[in-house]
Design a protein around this motif. Structure first.
Motif, PDB file in Angstrom:
ATOM      1  N   HIS A  80      33.687  30.774  47.304  1.00 29.76           N
ATOM      2  CA  HIS A  80      34.937  30.248  47.852  1.00 29.76           C
ATOM      3  C   HIS A  80      35.852  31.382  48.317  1.00 29.76           C
ATOM      4  N   SER A  85      35.449  24.776  38.639  1.00 28.81           N
ATOM      5  CA  SER A  85      34.186  25.448  38.953  1.00 28.81           C
ATOM      6  C   SER A  85      33.023  24.891  38.136  1.00 28.81           C
ATOM      7  N   SER A 125      31.036  21.841  40.138  1.00 25.27           N
ATOM      8  CA  SER A 125      30.364  21.957  41.429  1.00 25.27           C
ATOM      9  C   SER A 125      28.900  21.538  41.317  1.00 25.27           C
ATOM     10  N   VAL A 167      30.239  29.722  42.517  1.00 24.85           N
ATOM     11  CA  VAL A 167      31.026  28.877  43.410  1.00 24.85           C
ATOM     12  C   VAL A 167      32.397  29.491  43.663  1.00 24.85           C
ATOM     13  N   ILE A 168      32.975  30.172  42.685  1.00 24.17           N
ATOM     14  CA  ILE A 168      34.265  30.844  42.880  1.00 24.17           C
ATOM     15  C   ILE A 168      34.097  32.029  43.822  1.00 24.17           C
ATOM     16  N   GLU A 172      34.496  32.798  51.491  1.00 25.56           N
ATOM     17  CA  GLU A 172      34.639  31.889  52.634  1.00 25.56           C
ATOM     18  C   GLU A 172      36.055  31.898  53.186  1.00 25.56           C
ATOM     19  N   VAL A 173      37.050  31.848  52.314  1.00 28.32           N
ATOM     20  CA  VAL A 173      38.424  31.715  52.794  1.00 28.32           C
ATOM     21  C   VAL A 173      39.044  33.044  53.189  1.00 28.32           C
TER      22      VAL A 173
END
Length: 296
Positions: free
Chosen positions: A34, A19, A22, A30-31, A37-38
């Motif tokens: 992520h 992280s 990025s 960013v974590i 998003e997933v």
């Protein structure tokens, strides 16, 4: 860069903290992005193939996927045992074929296979929603016999299956919603059986089985959850007058029962290319499906 053994503890920690590297955002953001998003929920379209309950399969149903998948929609093809496999027999017994009264025995085997197909599709829907709980909604899409089976899914008592699928929409294309007329056609007759080929065996659908598996006759009143499900009944311009009549009558029955339902006559199509064109992103039915899902 030197060997990792030569790094300080601080440098080693940094190297193995993705992280921190990025270029888009800071390490915490960013974590979080992520994970979001997933794990984000996605709409799921379940396609049920046609083939007059006698042929085609889930393996040849991928043609509808490309324009939907490119819009972030998951697509799964639902299979079922087409006749005559629906009662669990895949090969004819040679001894049975040698009997003088074998046609009566075959009829006994065939009785109820429509019940089996309906149950298989219902179980498939239940299984899928249990396995994929992160969907933002399930949408049924069926063509011809598949539209009939999708319509039967709409009338399911889900307490029997231990789930409550979040079915937000159904796209029923050129379907048959009253099976009784089929029982008076060659589609239903036992035309041919041989030891080497049973592919010509047709439905052998008794009237009582036809009636209990006719969506227009087992209408379920729209509960609050079912009212949230939008149903589109589509019919090809060049479908037969009977297909148009059945689509119109099922549309009226759903509307009278309180469902949110619309009827679409698709110009310049016949019973076959009305579904084939779902492979095209610009096709009117593709656009209707995408628009309905985007509104949910």
């Amino acid at each position: 860069m030197g060997r990792w053994q030569d790094m300080t503890q601080e440098e080693l920690e940094k190297q193995y903290a993705p992280s921190r590297w990025s270029h888009r955002m800071d390490k915490e953001a960013v974590i979080e992005a992520h994970v979001r998003e997933v794990t984000e929920a996605f709409p799921l379209v379940l396609y049920i193939h046609g083939g007059y309950w006698q042929f085609l399969s889930k393996e040849v149903s991928g043609f509808i996927a490309p324009p939907l998948v490119t819009q972030g929609i998951a697509v799964a093809a639902v299979g079922y045992d087409v006749a005559p496999k629906g009662k669990g027999f895949q090969k004819w017994d040679q001894h049975l074929l040698s009997l003088a009264l074998w046609p009566l025995s075959l009829c006994a085997l065939c009785l109820g296979h429509m019940d089996v197909m309906v149950a298989q599709v219902r179980r498939s829907v239940a299984f899928i929603v249990q396995q994929y709980s992160k969907t933002s909604g399930v949408y049924l899409c069926g063509h011809s016999a598949g539209a009939h089976l999708a319509a039967m899914v709409l009338s399911t008592d889900w307490e029997e299956y231990g789930v409550t699928p979040d079915i937000k929409g159904a796209f029923l294309v050129s379907g048959v919603y009253d099976l009784e007329p089929i029982t008076h056609t060659s589609v239903n007759n036992l035309l041919h059986v041989s030891q080497s080929d049973c592919s010509a065996v047709t439905l052998s659908l008794p009237r009582e089985v036809a009636r209990r598996n006719s969506p227009v006759l087992c209408m379920t009143a729209a509960t609050p959850a079912r009212k949230a499900c939008e149903v589109l009944i589509a019919v090809a311009q060049h479908d037969s007058p009977e297909f148009h009549r059945q689509s119109q009558e099922y549309f009226q029955a759903l509307r009278s029962a309180g469902w949110s339902v619309s009827l679409l006559d698709i110009a310049d199509t016949d019973h076959f290319d009305v579904i084939e064109k779902l492979s095209q992103g610009g096709y009117i039915l593709t656009q209707v499906i995408l628009n309905m899902i985007s509104r949910a």
